[in-house]
Write a protein that holds these residues in place. Structure first.
Motif, mmCIF file in Angstrom:
data_model
loop_
_atom_site.group_PDB
_atom_site.id
_atom_site.type_symbol
_atom_site.label_atom_id
_atom_site.label_comp_id
_atom_site.label_asym_id
_atom_site.label_seq_id
_atom_site.Cartn_x
_atom_site.Cartn_y
_atom_site.Cartn_z
ATOM 1 N N UNK A 48 0.629 -1.066 -0.058
ATOM 2 C CA UNK A 48 0.111 -0.090 0.229
ATOM 3 C C UNK A 48 0.864 1.433 0.183
ATOM 4 N N UNK A 49 1.615 1.261 0.997
ATOM 5 C CA UNK A 49 2.770 2.552 1.051
ATOM 6 C C UNK A 49 3.821 2.192 1.932
ATOM 7 N N UNK A 50 5.002 2.713 1.594
ATOM 8 C CA UNK A 50 6.183 2.611 2.379
ATOM 9 C C UNK A 50 7.039 3.768 2.578
ATOM 10 N N UNK A 51 7.538 3.965 3.708
ATOM 11 C CA UNK A 51 8.386 5.231 3.818
ATOM 12 C C UNK A 51 9.865 4.560 4.365
ATOM 13 N N UNK A 52 10.841 5.016 3.499
ATOM 14 C CA UNK A 52 12.199 4.604 3.693
ATOM 15 C C UNK A 52 12.702 5.343 4.638
ATOM 16 N N UNK A 53 14.012 4.996 5.158
ATOM 17 C CA UNK A 53 14.875 5.887 6.023
ATOM 18 C C UNK A 53 15.105 7.116 5.233
ATOM 19 N N UNK A 54 14.983 8.367 5.773
ATOM 20 C CA UNK A 54 15.209 9.485 4.956
ATOM 21 C C UNK A 54 13.915 10.178 4.661
ATOM 22 N N UNK A 55 12.654 9.426 4.585
ATOM 23 C CA UNK A 55 11.652 10.010 4.313
ATOM 24 C C UNK A 55 11.105 9.911 3.091
ATOM 25 N N UNK A 56 11.904 9.364 2.091
ATOM 26 C CA UNK A 56 11.154 9.075 0.696
ATOM 27 C C UNK A 56 9.673 8.114 0.720
ATOM 28 N N UNK A 57 8.894 8.191 -0.051
ATOM 29 C CA UNK A 57 7.716 7.321 0.077
ATOM 30 C C UNK A 57 7.352 6.498 -1.300
ATOM 31 N N UNK A 58 6.761 5.639 -1.148
ATOM 32 C CA UNK A 58 6.278 5.023 -2.295
ATOM 33 C C UNK A 58 4.734 4.538 -2.042
ATOM 34 N N UNK A 59 3.979 4.826 -3.037
ATOM 35 C CA UNK A 59 2.611 4.364 -2.687
ATOM 36 C C UNK A 59 2.112 3.483 -3.913
ATOM 37 N N UNK A 60 1.101 2.748 -3.788
ATOM 38 C CA UNK A 60 0.600 1.837 -4.972
ATOM 39 C C UNK A 60 -0.292 2.997 -5.559
ATOM 40 N N UNK A 61 -0.395 2.738 -6.760
ATOM 41 C CA UNK A 61 -1.198 3.550 -7.871
ATOM 42 C C UNK A 61 -2.770 3.781 -7.210
ATOM 43 N N UNK A 62 -3.218 2.821 -6.803
ATOM 44 C CA UNK A 62 -4.745 2.677 -6.490
ATOM 45 C C UNK A 62 -4.846 3.521 -5.251
ATOM 46 N N UNK A 63 -4.012 3.953 -4.442
ATOM 47 C CA UNK A 63 -4.068 4.766 -3.030
ATOM 48 C C UNK A 63 -3.513 6.238 -3.282
ATOM 49 N N UNK A 64 -2.806 6.580 -4.516
ATOM 50 C CA UNK A 64 -2.031 7.668 -4.555
ATOM 51 C C UNK A 64 -3.157 8.664 -4.475
ATOM 52 N N UNK A 65 -2.821 9.875 -3.791
ATOM 53 C CA UNK A 65 -3.939 10.933 -3.662
ATOM 54 C C UNK A 65 -4.872 10.921 -2.606
ATOM 55 N N UNK A 66 -4.960 9.668 -1.929
ATOM 56 C CA UNK A 66 -6.013 9.366 -0.976
ATOM 57 C C UNK A 66 -5.246 9.141 0.297
ATOM 58 N N UNK A 67 -4.366 8.231 0.264
ATOM 59 C CA UNK A 67 -3.637 7.644 1.441
ATOM 60 C C UNK A 67 -2.293 8.652 1.752
#
Length: 122
Positions: A48-67
């Protein structure tokens, strides 16, 4: 004992919001990525979503803009703010902590939370 403790799931109507929390409890030396996965009935677990050390994030396309994922490194806690929920967001949500070291000398291992149910009614 080191474990991931989740909270915040529940039943919400479509269009509503929920906030999930996950705390990595116990004494640790370090942790890398922290994030959320989900598994709907009859489907594979997905990121669904992950935050790496340092603050970068990655989201599933289906939740971008909502989560929105956020992290409190001082307390080893990760949050997932879920807005504009849809019925297809219904799933068990699992917290994940990657490459956790209990001490500087121990091997890094991953931890999973027990899962929290999110149900979105249409």
């Amino acid at each position: 004992q080191v474990q991931l403790v989740e909270s915040g799931g529940g039943l919400v109507q479509a269009g509503g919001s929920l906030r999930l929390s996950c705390a990595l409890t116990g004494s640790i030396f370090s942790v890398n990525n922290m994030g959320w996965y989900r598994q709907a009935a009859g489907k594979q677990r997905e990121l669904v979503a992950v935050m790496v050390t340092g603050g970068n994030t990655n989201y599933a396309d289906s939740v971008k803009g909502r989560f929105t994922i956020s992290r409190d490194d001082a307390n080893n806690t990760v949050y997932l703010q879920m807005n504009s929920l849809k019925s297809e967001d219904t799933a068990v949500y699992y917290c994940h902590a990657a490459r956790v070291r209990l001490t500087i000398d121990t091997m890094a291992v991953d931890y999973w939370g027990q899962g929290t149910q999110v149900t979105v009614s249409s």
